[in-house]
Enzyme design. Structure first.
Site: not given
Length: 777
Positions: A407-408
Site C-alpha cells: 500500500d506504498e
C-alpha cells in the site's frame, strides 16, 4: 474385390501431373506487366506483317490477294488478330480468356508470316519463338491453345496445300514426313518451355515460403507506390489477405500512421535512393486498431534506375508490452520502482541544468491491512486501483506516480518554484486518498501518512532521497498517522543512527554476537520441563541488550530476517539436540522457535528447516515453529503451501499471540495447526476482574474441540498460575516459572530437574541469577 476405377484414375492423374507445373500462379503485378508486353507484341507484329508483305512484293490489296488466292487467308488473319487484340484489352474478362486470345493472335501472326513468305524454312522458326513467348504467361490455357494452333496449322495445311506451307520441294513432296518432323520439334519445344516454367514456379514457391516463414511483414513497392507482393505476416498485421494487398497503393492498403512531421519511410527511401530505418510508425488494421511497427526499406536498382523497394515491418506490440510490464506495476498500471528511479535521475539532471526544486512524497495507506484482512484481498486490490486513479488525478501531468509495493506509493514532483508548492501538493494527495472508497457495494475508510523530502542538489543520491521520504513517512505514522511530515536534520541524524545500527546488526549476526537464550515451558501439573523457547538477544556494546521484538523488527526492515531466523533456528536445534543426547530420555525436550511472515512467504523455508534438522539431529516432532496470528491471517496460497510443506517434515506448528487478531477463525480449518499460544494480553489480566478469564476459557474449549494443545504465555504472577490451573490449562511459560537464560544456565536447570523428582511449579522457579535447586517462595 471390385476395383474403384475413379480412385485409380485419380491416383494415375496425380502421378502423371506431379512433374508438371501448376500454372496460373504469376502474381497479379507480374502477370499485368507480361500481358501488356505480349499484347503490344501482337499489335506490333500485325502491323509489321503488312510491311513485310509489301516488301516481299505481296502488298495486301483485294486485287492482289484475289490474284494470288490469298484473300481467305488474309481475311481470317485480320479477323483473328483484331479479335485477339480486342479481347486482350478488355479488363473485365478473366485472365484465362485474355491470355488465350493473345496466344491465338501470336500464333496467327506466325502462320500468316509463313503463308506470305511461301513457307520458307527459316520463317518456321518464328512459330517456335512465339511458343516460347506464350509460355511467359506460365498458364496452361494459353500454352495449350498456342501448341494446339501450331499443330492444327501444320496438320491441315501440310495435308491439303503442302506447297503453301513448305517452300522446299522435297518437304512439299513428302508432307507427311515433314509434318511429323515439325510436330516432334514442337514437342521438344513444349518440353523445354514446360521445364523452364516448372523451375520458375519452384523458385517462386521457395521465395514465397521464405517470405511467409518470416516473422516480419514484408512487401515490395514499385516506383509508383503500388504493392507488388506481400507476405502473410504483413497481411496478418493489417488484417487482410495477401492477394488483396497486391496492386493497391501502399498508403491506402497499409494505412501508415507516422508521428507528426515524420514522412512515410517508403516514400523517403524512394527519394533518398537508400534504406531509411524508421521507428514510431504504425499500421492501421481493417478494424481501425493501430499496430506499432519498426520499418526498414531496401532500394531495388536496375542499371542505375530505381525499380522499386522492399520494405519490412516488425510488430512492436509484444516488445512494448514487455517494456511496459518491466517498468509499470501490474495491478495499478503506475510506474514501478525501476521507472521511478529513471525519472528521478532525469529530475536530478534537470535540477543541475534549470536550478529548479523537486520533491519525493512517500504515501502509505493507514488501516489498509485491516481492509485486506476483513474484506479480502480482491477488495484490497480494487481499493489500491482506486487509490492509484486518485493519485493520477491529483498530480500535475509531468509528475510521476509510482507504486513501491503493498500500500506504498511514491510521487515525484519536479519543476517546483518553491518548497511551499510541495505542501500544497501533499495536502491535495492526502485529501484525495482519504475520501471513502466504495468497493463492490461496501464502503472502506482509510487515511494516508505522507512523508516528503525536498531537494535541489543535483549531486543527491536517489536511494538516499527515497530513504529520506520513507523515514519521514514512518515519523508521520509514529505521530498518529493521517498527517504529512517533512524530512529534516533531526530525522537525518535518526536515519544515520539507524543505518549504523543496521550495519552493526548485520556484523553481529555474521560474527555470532547475537545470543540465543531459552525460556523453559513447564507442565502446570507436575512441574515437568516440557520445552524451551528460543529467544534472540543482542548485547549491544553501547545500547545495552536489544530484546527479541526489537531485533525482529530491525531484521524485517533490513532484509536480514531470513538470515537471523536461520541463525537462531540452527543454533537452538544444535543446543537442544545436545541436551537431549547428554541427559537422555529424562530431558525429552521440545524446542519452540518463532518464524516471521517474510520467512513464511519464502518458498525455501521448508528446505532450510529440513537441512537444519538433518545437521543437528533433532527429531522433527520435537521442533515447534511458532507463527503469529497476523501472519496466518494473510491467508494466501503461498502461506498455506508453506505451512503444509513444513507439516510434511513432521514438525509441530503453533499460533503465537492467539486471540490478538480480529479476523475469522476459519484459518484454523485450512492450516495444519497443533498448538494455540494464548496472547500475553489476556494472561496479563487473568487474575483481575474482566473478560480475560472468559476468553481464555473459550480458547481452551475451542482447542479441546479441535484437538489442539494450549500454551499460556506471559505467566508472571502466582495469581495467573492459579487461574490457569483452575481453567485446566496444562502448559505455561513465563517469568513466574523461569526467565529466559543463556544455554549454560538452562542446562544447569535441566540437570537439576533430571536429578530430582518433579515438584509443584505453582510457585516461582529460580531466576537466571539464582543457583539451581535454590528454594523458591
Amino acid at each position: 474385390m471390385p476395383v474403384d476405377v475413379g480412385a485409380t484414375l485419380q491416383r494415375l492423374r496425380a502421378v502423371l501431373t506431379r512433374p508438371l507445373p501448376e500454372g496460373g500462379r504469376l502474381p497479379d503485378d507480374v502477370w499485368s506487366r507480361r500481358h501488356r508486353g505480349l499484347t503490344l507484341l501482337l499489335a506490333v507484329q500485325a502491323a509489321a506483317l503488312v510491311v513485310t508483305a509489301e516488301l516481299a512484293g505481296s502488298a495486301i490489296t483485294w486485287q492482289h490477294l484475289a490474284s494470288e488466292g490469298t484473300t481467305g487467308a488474309a481475311i481470317v488473319f485480320w479477323i483473328v488478330v483484331a479479335s485477339a487484340t480486342t479481347i486482350a484489352l478488355i479488363e473485365r474478362l478473366r485472365r484465362a480468356v485474355r491470355t488465350g486470345a493473345v496466344a491465338i493472335g501470336l500464333i496467327a501472326c506466325s502462320a500468316y508470316l509463313v503463308h506470305i513468305t511461301g513457307g520458307l524454312s527459316e520463317v518456321h522458326l518464328h512459330v517456335f519463338v512465339m511458343l516460347a513467348v506464350v509460355s511467359l504467361y506460365q498458364d496452361w490455357l494459353p500454352f495449350l491453345a498456342a501448341s494446339g494452333a501450331i499443330a492444327l496449322h501444320h496438320l491441315v495445311l501440310g495435308t491439303v496445300v503442302p506447297q503453301r506451307l513448305f517452300a522446299d520441294p522435297a518437304s512439299a513432296d513428302a508432307p507427311g514426313r515433314t509434318v511429323v518432323l515439325y510436330l516432334l520439334f514442337l514437342g521438344a519445344a513444349n518440353v523445354a518451355s514446360i521445364l523452364a516454367w516448372r523451375l520458375g514456379e519452384r523458385d517462386r514457391a521457395r521465395a514465397d515460403l521464405v517470405l511467409d516463414a518470416t516473422a516480419d511483414g514484408v512487401h515490395g513497392v514499385d516506383p509508383q507506390g503500388r504493392i507488388t507482393f506481400a507476405n502473410a505476416a504483413l497481411a496478418k498485421l493489417v488484417g487482410e489477405r495477401p492477394e488483396r494487398l497486391v496492386g493497391r497503393d501502399h498508403h491506402e492498403a497499409l494505412g501508415h500512421v507516422a508521428p507528426e512531421g515524420q514522412p512515410c519511410p517508403v516514400c523517403t527511401t524512394v527519394r533518398a535512393g537508400r534504406g531509411v530505418p524508421t521507428g514510431g510508425l504504425a499500421l492501421r488494421r481493417r478494424d481501425g486498431r493501430d499496430v506499432p511497427v519498426e520499418c526498414g526499406a531496401t532500394v531495388l536498382w536496375d542499371k542505375g534506375v530505381v525499380t522499386g523497394i522492399v520494405a519490412t515491418f516488425r510488430d512492436l506490440t509484444e516488445r512494448e508490452r514487455l517494456q511496459r510490464q518491466a517498468l509499470h506495476d501490474e495491478l495499478t498500471g503506475l510506474a514501478n520502482r525501476t521507472l521511478l528511479r529513471a525519472h528521478l535521475a532525469q529530475a536530478l539532471a534537470r535540477i543541475d541544468r534549470d536550478r529548479h526544486t523537486a520533491a519525493l512524497l512517500f504515501c502509505d495507506l493507514d488501516q489498509f491491512k485491516d481492509v485486506n484482512d476483513t474484506l479480502g484481498h480482491a477488495t484490497g486490490d480494487e481499493l489500491l486501483r482506486q487509490a492509484a486513479d486518485r493519485l493520477r488525478a491529483a498530480v500535475r501531468a509531468h509528475d510521476t506516480v509510482s507504486r513501491m509495493g503493498g500500500d506504498e506509493f511514491v510521487v515525484l514532483c519536479t519543476d517546483l518554484e518553491s518548497r511551499a508548492d510541495v505542501m500544497v501538493i501533499a495536502e491535495r494527495l492526502q485529501q484525495a486518498l482519504s475520501e471513502p472508497y466504495e468497493v463492490e457495494g461496501l464502503i472502506a475508510n482509510v487515511s494516508v501518512s505522507v512523508g516528503l523530502t525536498v531537494f535541489d542538489d543535483p549531486r543527491a543520491n536517489a536511494d538516499a532521497l527515497l530513504e529520506e521520504a520513507d523515514t519521514a513517512m514512518y515519523r508521520a505514522k509514529e505521530l498518529g498517522r493521517d498527517r504529512v511530515e517533512i524530512f529534516d536534520e533531526s530525522l537525518r541524524a535518526q536515519t544515520e543512527r539507524r543505518q549504523q545500527l543496521e550495519t552493526e546488526f548485520a556484523d553481529a549476526i555474521a560474527e555470532s554476537a547475537v545470543e540465543v537464550r531459552y525460556q523453559p515451558r513447564v507442565e502446570l501439573t507436575g512441574g515437568r520441563l516440557d520445552a524451551v523457547a528460543a529467544i534472540p538477544v543482542w548485547p549491544h556494546p553501547e545500547r545495552g541488550e536489544l530484546p527479541a521484538e526489537e531485533l525482529l523488527g530491525l531484521a524485517e526492515e533490513t532484509a536480514l530476517v531470513d538470515t537471523l531466523g536461520r541463525y537462531v533456528l540452527a543454533t537452538a536445534c544444535r543446543q537442544v539436540a545436545s541436551w537431549r543426547e547428554h541427559h537422555g530420555q529424562r530431558a525429552d525436550l521440545a524446542l519452540a522457535v518463532r518464524i516471521t511472515r517474510p520467512q513464511l512467504r519464502d518458498g525455501g523455508l521448508a528446505d532450510a528447516v529440513a537441512q537444519v534438522l538433518a545437521e543437528s539431529g533433532l527429531p522433527p516432532d520435537r521442533l515447534c515453529l511458532e507463527i503469529s496470528e497476523h501472519a496466518l491471517l494473510d491467508d494466501t496460497p503461498a502461506t498455506v503451501d508453506g505451512l503444509r510443506a513444513l507439516k510434511r517434515l513432521g514438525v509441530m506448528l503453533a499460533v503465537d499471540d492467539f486471540g490478538a487478531g480480529w479476523s475469522s477463525l476459519a484459518y484454523l480449518t485450512r492450516v495444519p495447526i497443533d498448538v494455540l499460544k494464548v496472547d500475553r494480553s489476556f494472561i496479563a489480566t487473568l487474575d483481575q476482574p474482566g473478560d480475560s478469564h472468559a476468553i481464555v476459557a473459550a480458547t481452551l474449549g475451542l482447542s479441546r474441540s479441535l484437538g489442539l494443545e494450549v500454551v499460556a504465555d506471559g505467566v508472571d504472577r502466582p495469581g495467573q498460575a492459579a487461574a490457569l490451573r483452575e481453567l485446566g490449562c496444562q502448559l505455561v511459560q513465563g517469568d513466574h516459572f523461569a526467565t529466559a537464560a543463556d544455554s549454560r544456565t538452562v542446562e544447569e536447570r535441566i540437570a537439576a530437574a533430571v536429578a530430582r523428582p518433579p515438584r509443584d511449579p505453582s510457585h516461582r522457579a529460580p531466576t537466571a541469577s539464582e543457583p539451581p535447586g535454590s528454594p523458591t517462595p
